[in-house]
Design a protein around this motif. Structure first.
Motif, PDB file in Angstrom:
ATOM      1  N   GLU A  87       0.991  -1.126  -0.107  1.00  0.00           N
ATOM      2  CA  GLU A  87       0.061  -0.118   0.167  1.00  0.00           C
ATOM      3  C   GLU A  87       0.698   1.279   0.332  1.00  0.00           C
ATOM      4  O   GLU A  87       0.194   2.559  -0.496  1.00  0.00           O
ATOM      5  CB  GLU A  87      -0.963  -0.101   1.264  1.00  0.00           C
ATOM      6  CG  GLU A  87      -1.951   1.339   0.902  1.00  0.00           C
ATOM      7  CD  GLU A  87      -2.756   1.414   0.124  1.00  0.00           C
ATOM      8  OE1 GLU A  87      -3.210   2.907  -0.023  1.00  0.00           O
ATOM      9  OE2 GLU A  87      -3.125  -0.008  -0.365  1.00  0.00           O
TER      10      GLU A  87
ATOM     11  N   LEU B 170      -6.279   0.253   3.984  1.00  0.00           N
ATOM     12  CA  LEU B 170      -5.881  -1.033   4.621  1.00  0.00           C
ATOM     13  C   LEU B 170      -6.158  -1.341   6.191  1.00  0.00           C
ATOM     14  O   LEU B 170      -6.709  -2.537   6.504  1.00  0.00           O
ATOM     15  CB  LEU B 170      -4.446  -1.192   5.534  1.00  0.00           C
ATOM     16  CG  LEU B 170      -3.553  -1.261   4.308  1.00  0.00           C
ATOM     17  CD1 LEU B 170      -2.223  -1.207   4.943  1.00  0.00           C
ATOM     18  CD2 LEU B 170      -3.523  -2.411   3.663  1.00  0.00           C
TER      19      LEU B 170
ATOM     20  N   LYS C 284       2.135   1.694  -3.673  1.00  0.00           N
ATOM     21  CA  LYS C 284       0.733   2.262  -3.833  1.00  0.00           C
ATOM     22  C   LYS C 284       0.672   4.183  -3.641  1.00  0.00           C
ATOM     23  O   LYS C 284       0.812   4.727  -5.206  1.00  0.00           O
ATOM     24  CB  LYS C 284      -0.181   1.581  -3.910  1.00  0.00           C
ATOM     25  CG  LYS C 284      -2.206   2.226  -4.432  1.00  0.00           C
ATOM     26  CD  LYS C 284      -2.847   1.530  -4.512  1.00  0.00           C
ATOM     27  CE  LYS C 284      -4.086   1.801  -5.280  1.00  0.00           C
ATOM     28  NZ  LYS C 284      -5.110   0.920  -5.062  1.00  0.00           N
TER      29      LYS C 284
END
Length: 211
Positions: free
Chosen positions: A10, A32, A13
């Motif tokens: 994440e 998350l 990203k």
């Protein structure tokens, strides 16, 4: 995937969309559905997350380039791997095109590779250190490698005499240019791929000594 791996995924990203400075720990935790405290159980800081992404990407690139007989060094006077010189001394125009296109396709199509490249592309404008990291990885490492390779190939009489540093720029710059277009305009992927292939083939024909 465990929690630490999910955090790294994440974070990459988010970094690839906002850059390092533009990403907060909350940006990473939110998607998350975990707290920032949960992240700190695995990482001391955002910097540590970033450093682990860079370290992991370097290992992945090293493994990938190994398959192409490309052994990048950290610069300096470290000698080129003899295996590389032998491979590229005997390579055909078609073989060189395929090697370059394999690298390009990996860089453009592999999601992990794309995100790392975009992360550093955006982040290079956010700090001097990250700018230097981008230059080192995507400019100096590749140009330095090609300069050493062309120098050895000239000595071996495989390619015509010339300035290795200039030849490296002539060879690498158009590839990066078309990759940039491909990045911004994905619909032009096939056009850019053909342009890179034509460039590499013409470079090969122009520089190779006839046997």
């Amino acid at each position: 995937m465990n929690t630490k791996e999910l955090i790294l995924e994440e974070a990459l990203k988010q970094f690839s969309q906002k850059g390092y400075d533009g990403t907060s720990m909350s940006d990473i935790a939110g998607p998350l559905e975990i707290s920032k405290a949960a992240i700190y159980k695995h990482f001391e800081s955002k910097q540590q997350i970033f450093d682990e992404i860079i370290e992991e990407s370097e290992e992945k690139y090293k493994d990938f380039f190994e398959k192409l007989s490309v052994h990048l060094t950290n610069g300096g006077n470290k000698k080129l791997n003899k295996k590389d010189v032998n491979v590229y001394a005997d390579i055909s125009a078609k073989g060189l095109c395929e090697n370059v296109l394999t690298f390009v396709r990996f860089s453009m199509s592999d999601e992990y590779s794309r995100r790392v490249r975009r992360m550093l592309t955006i982040s290079q404008f956010q700090s001097k250190e990250l700018g230097e990291m981008y230059t080192k990885r995507y400019v100096e490492a590749m140009l330095g490698y090609d300069e050493k390779l062309f120098g050895q190939l000239i000595k071996a009489g495989v390619i015509k005499k010339g300035e290795p540093k200039v030849l490296a720029a002539m060879f690498y710059a158009p590839v990066i240019m078309y990759m940039g277009i491909w990045d911004r305009e994905p619909k032009r992927a096939k056009e850019c791929e053909r342009a890179i292939e034509n460039h590499v083939e013409q470079f090969f024909l122009m520089t190779r000594n006839k046997t």
